[in-house]
Design an enzyme around this catalytic site. Structure first.
Site, short mmCIF file in Angstrom:
data_model
loop_
_atom_site.label_atom_id
_atom_site.label_comp_id
_atom_site.label_asym_id
_atom_site.label_seq_id
_atom_site.Cartn_x
_atom_site.Cartn_y
_atom_site.Cartn_z
N GLY A 278 61.98 94.08 58.06
CA GLY A 278 60.67 93.57 58.44
C GLY A 278 59.64 94.68 58.51
CB SER B 62 60.00 89.95 56.37
OG SER B 62 58.70 89.80 55.88
CB SER C 242 55.60 86.09 47.10
OG SER C 242 54.40 85.46 47.49
NE ARG D 135 64.86 92.72 52.41
CZ ARG D 135 64.12 92.64 51.31
NH1 ARG D 135 64.71 92.63 50.11
NH2 ARG D 135 62.81 92.59 51.37
C1 REY Z 1 52.08 93.62 55.20
C2 REY Z 1 51.33 94.90 55.20
C3 REY Z 1 53.56 93.79 55.03
C4 REY Z 1 51.84 95.90 56.18
C5 REY Z 1 54.29 92.49 54.80
N1 REY Z 1 55.16 92.18 55.75
O1 REY Z 1 54.12 91.78 53.82
C6 REY Z 1 56.03 91.08 55.64
C7 REY Z 1 57.42 91.70 55.55
C8 REY Z 1 55.86 90.13 56.77
O2 REY Z 1 57.94 91.78 54.43
C9 REY Z 1 51.06 97.19 56.22
N2 REY Z 1 50.83 97.77 54.93
C10 REY Z 1 51.89 98.10 57.10
C11 REY Z 1 49.61 97.96 54.41
C12 REY Z 1 49.59 98.62 53.06
O3 REY Z 1 48.60 97.63 54.98
N3 REY Z 1 48.28 98.91 52.57
O4 REY Z 1 52.68 98.89 56.56
O5 REY Z 1 51.79 97.94 58.31
O6 REY Z 1 57.95 92.11 56.59
#
Ligand code: REY
Length: 416
Positions: free
Chosen positions: A339, A99, A197, A324
């Site tokens: 991220g 992110s 989101s 942020r």
């Molecule tokens: C997605 C899941 C994390 C990651 C996400 N990343 O929304 C955006 C960000 C781009 O804010 C995954 N977690 C992990 C899971 C939890 O699968 N059950 O931690 O690799 O950076």
């Protein structure tokens, strides 16, 4: 140095000394001639290494951090960038920044605002007619995570490894991703609350493509990567490989003790403009610092981008426009993004004047403790060495640094 900054921070209730931001129109006569700004503390690189080692102790195969400041660059690496070859972590290695990509997308969209191609407070549907089910959702709501559009990735990754395997080679259209979000109830009325989101920045990507008539990759390239000469930064969606020397990423399964999953190769199509940029520590230092120095946006736009609201109740964490702000224990405020993409945790932050920046990464994910301790690199780098002993007046409080050290990544912890 660290002591004087801490003392000032204590006097101002933990807030950074604000140079002249709130100066009265005419200078009061009683105020002495402008005092020299307190010098920034030297980075505590031992503390940085302690944080990186803690990330490894919590399960990261490797970790690294790069600090750039007036005295030059200092970087540290621990562990490996490849568990099979045992190649050591390398400060020049590329990785997936998750992110932190949102800040790239925000910069592009804000440049388009500056060019008069869209208005921040206009409804998204003015530019993408009929896309969203509510004309009250504005462009600013997207950039501040206040649209109320559900984050489709929560359901997608409710089971970590099966969720990842189901999408690692998939190519989604933006429309499909928005469709996944709209199939879920909205989380808030437009504008009323911060709710992180990924959907917001998918729609930002759609806006960029609509307004420029070109893929987001071109916009990143022309507006950020080329002008800042970020040679290790790329957006190669839907290519699955990371070119050049890179850190392999290792995903922690949900099941305790299960072997790590090498998650290096994937399309990241599930995130695109919300999280699919590849970069390196040096390029992230350059990016956050250049952004804060005003090399990408006008002063007025940067002011809007850095105008923040709290994201939790700690009063240390805030969000502006795709950016942020963290308030550190020494009173220093840093701006940037975090991220998380399978196999990689990233922090990329700079001081408001762009003079000091820190990028840190650990090559694992789905292990919140790693992310939390990696955040310790910010405290060490920007606040410097902890004072040897707390002043008597503060002795009743918990240790100054410990009390406000960065808490867990709340956004992610809240969500999954
Ligand atoms: C997605 C899941 C994390 C990651 C996400 N990343 O929304 C955006 C960000 C781009 O804010 C995954 N977690 C992990 C899971 C939890 O699968 N059950 O931690 O690799 O950076």
């Amino acid at each position: 140095m660290a002591v004087s900054v801490t003392v000032i921070a204590a006097l101002t209730g933990g807030l950074a000394p604000l140079a002249s931001a709130s100066a009265a129109p005419s200078a009061p006569r009683t105020v002495p001639a402008k005092a020299a700004a307190p010098a920034a503390p030297a980075p505590d690189m031992e503390g940085v290494v302690t944080a990186l080692n803690a990330a490894m102790a919590k399960g990261a195969p490797g970790a690294m951090a790069r600090f750039a400041g007036p005295e030059g660059v200092q970087s540290r690496t621990v562990g490996v960038r490849d568990r099979v070859s045992k190649a050591p972590m390398e400060i020049g290695a590329r990785f997936r920044i998750g992110s932190v990509s949102k800040t790239f997308s925000s910069v592009v969209l804000l440049q388009l605002v500056e060019e008069g191609k869209l208005e921040l407070d206009a409804p998204v549907n003015r530019y993408l007619p009929g896309l969203l089910p509510d004309d009250r959702i504005t462009v600013r709501h997207l950039l501040t995570h206040r649209s109320g559009l559900a984050d489709y990735t929560n359901a997608m990754f409710s089971q970590t490894v099966p969720g990842f395997e189901a999408v690692r080679n998939r190519v989604f259209s933006y429309q499909e991703l928005v469709g996944l979000s709209l199939a879920e109830p909205r989380t808030t009325e437009p504008g009323v609350a911060y709710k992180y989101s990924n959907t917001n920045f998918v729609v930002v990507g759609m806006l960029i493509e609509k307004l420029t008539g070109r893929p987001v990759a071109d916009a990143y390239q022309q507006r950020i990567i080329k002008p800042l000469m970020l040679r290790q930064t790329s957006y190669v969606h839907p290519e699955t490989r990371i070119r050049g020397t890179h850190a392999r990423g290792y995903l922690h399964p949900d099941e305790a003790g299960a072997p790590l999953v090498d998650s290096t190769e994937q399309t990241v199509s599930w995130a695109q403009s919300a999280g699919a940029v590849i970069s390196s520590p040096a390029d992230l230092n350059t990016f956050t610092s250049a952004l804060m120095r005003g090399r990408l946006l006008s002063p007025a736009t940067l002011e809007a981008m850095t105008t923040v609201t709290p994201t939790d109740t700690t009063n240390t964490r805030f969000y502006g426009l795709g950016l942020r702000r963290y308030d550190l224990s020494c009173g220093t405020q840093v701006y940037g993004h975090t991220g998380t993409v399978q196999g990689y945790y990233t922090y990329a932050f700079s001081t408001r004047d762009g003079s000091r920046s820190l990028s840190a990464m650990a090559n694992t994910s789905n292990r919140g403790e790693v992310n939390t301790v990696l955040g310790g690199t910010l405290e060490a780098a920007f606040c410097g060495k902890k004072p040897a002993a707390a002043p008597a007046a503060r002795s009743a409080e918990p240790s100054a640094r410990g009390a406000v050290s960065l808490p867990a990544e709340r956004d992610l912890a809240e969500r999954r």
